[in-house]
Design a protein around this motif. Structure first.
Motif: not given
Length: 244
Positions: A82-86
Motif C-alpha cells: 500500500h505504498g507505506r514508508d518502510t
C-alpha cells in the motif's frame, strides 16, 4: 512542532527530567515533542532508572549506521504494501512495542507482538519474524512460547505444515477474558483469608474490601469484553438478533 530525530541536547533534557521524576508527558511538553517520542526514547535506552543521554545518543547513531549498512531483510519477508514508508512503519512498530514493554513484556516479546499486530495478515512464521526484527530464530521461539502461554497469540499450520503465529480479534478477546479470570482468582484467594483471620478483624475487613473490589473489576472486564466482541466484531452484513 520539531520533527526529526532527537538531538543530544534534547536527550540531556530528558535525563534531567527523569532525574526530577517528571512524567513523560511533562518532559515532552517542555521539549515540544510527542509523549510517544519520549516514552520510546527512554524505554529503548534502559528505562527511566538507567537512562543516560550520552549512551542513548551513541546507541541511536550506531543503530542508524547499522540500518544504512544492513543487508536486505529475510527474503521471506514481504515488501511494504500500500505504498507505506518502510522507515515510518519501523518507527511505529517500535513505538507500539514500547507500549507493550510498559505493561511488563520483555523487549523481544513486545517486538514480536507489535510485528504481528501491524501486519495485514495478522500472522507470520518464525523466520519472517526473525527477518523483520533482525534477530535469531531462537530469540523468536522463546518470545512466541511466552505469548502463546499467555493467550496473546495462537499458532496454526499452513498447507506446507509450516507454523504461523497469529493474532486476531478473538485472540484479544480471549486474552481479556483470561485477565478477568486471573483478577477474579485474586478475589477468591483474598476472601479465603477472611475466615482464617477472623471476620471481625481489621485484616479480614481489608481482605474483604480487596475481594469486593476485584470482583467488581473482573465482572466489568468480562462484561465489557463480551459487549465489545458482539458490537465491534460483527461482520458486515450480519444482522444482530435484536434487530427488527
Amino acid at each position: 512542532m520539531p520533527g526529526g530525530r532527537l538531538t543530544q541536547q534534547e536527550r540531556q533534557q530528558i535525563a534531567l527530567g527523569l532525574a526530577e521524576s517528571l512524567a513523560y508527558a511533562e518532559i515532552a511538553r517542555r521539549l515540544d515533542r510527542p509523549t510517544s517520542t519520549i516514552t520510546r526514547e527512554v524505554m529503548r535506552n534502559g528505562g527511566p532508572t538507567a537512562y543516560r543521554a550520552d549512551l542513548a545518543h551513541r546507541a541511536t547513531e550506531q543503530r542508524t549506521r547499522r540500518r544504512r549498512k544492513a543487508a536486505p531483510r529475510d527474503p521471506g519477508t514481504p515488501p511494504q504494501a500500500h505504498g507505506r514508508d518502510t522507515e515510518a512503519v519501523r518507527e511505529y512498530e517500535e513505538t507500539f512495542a514500547t507500549v507493550f514493554m510498559q505493561s511488563g513484556l520483555p523487549k523481544m516479546t513486545a517486538g514480536v507482538l507489535a510485528s504481528l499486530y501491524t501486519t495485514d495478515t495478522g500472522s507470520l512464521t518464525a523466520s519472517e519474524l526473525a527477518g523483520r526484527l533482525q534477530v535469531s530464530p531462537a530469540s523468536v521461539s522463546k518470545a512466541v512460547a511466552f505469548l502463546e502461554s499467555q493467550g496473546l497469540i495462537r499458532r496454526e499450520r499452513n498447507e506446507r505444515r509450516r507454523e504461523r503465529y497469529v493474532v486476531d480479534d478473538d485472540i484479544l478477546y480471549q486474552s481479556m477474558m483470561a485477565s478477568a479470570r486471573s483478577t477474579a482468582h485474586l478475589g477468591e484467594v483474598a476472601r479465603q483469608g477472611v475466615g482464617i483471620l477472623g471476620p471481625d478483624t481489621p485484616a479480614a475487613a481489608r481482605l474483604e474490601n480487596i475481594a469486593r473490589f476485584v470482583d467488581f473489576v473482573s465482572e466489568s472486564i468480562a462484561r465489557a469484553a463480551d459487549q465489545a466482541r458482539e458490537i465491534l466484531h460483527t461482520k458486515p452484513g450480519k444482522t444482530s438478533n435484536s434487530a427488527t
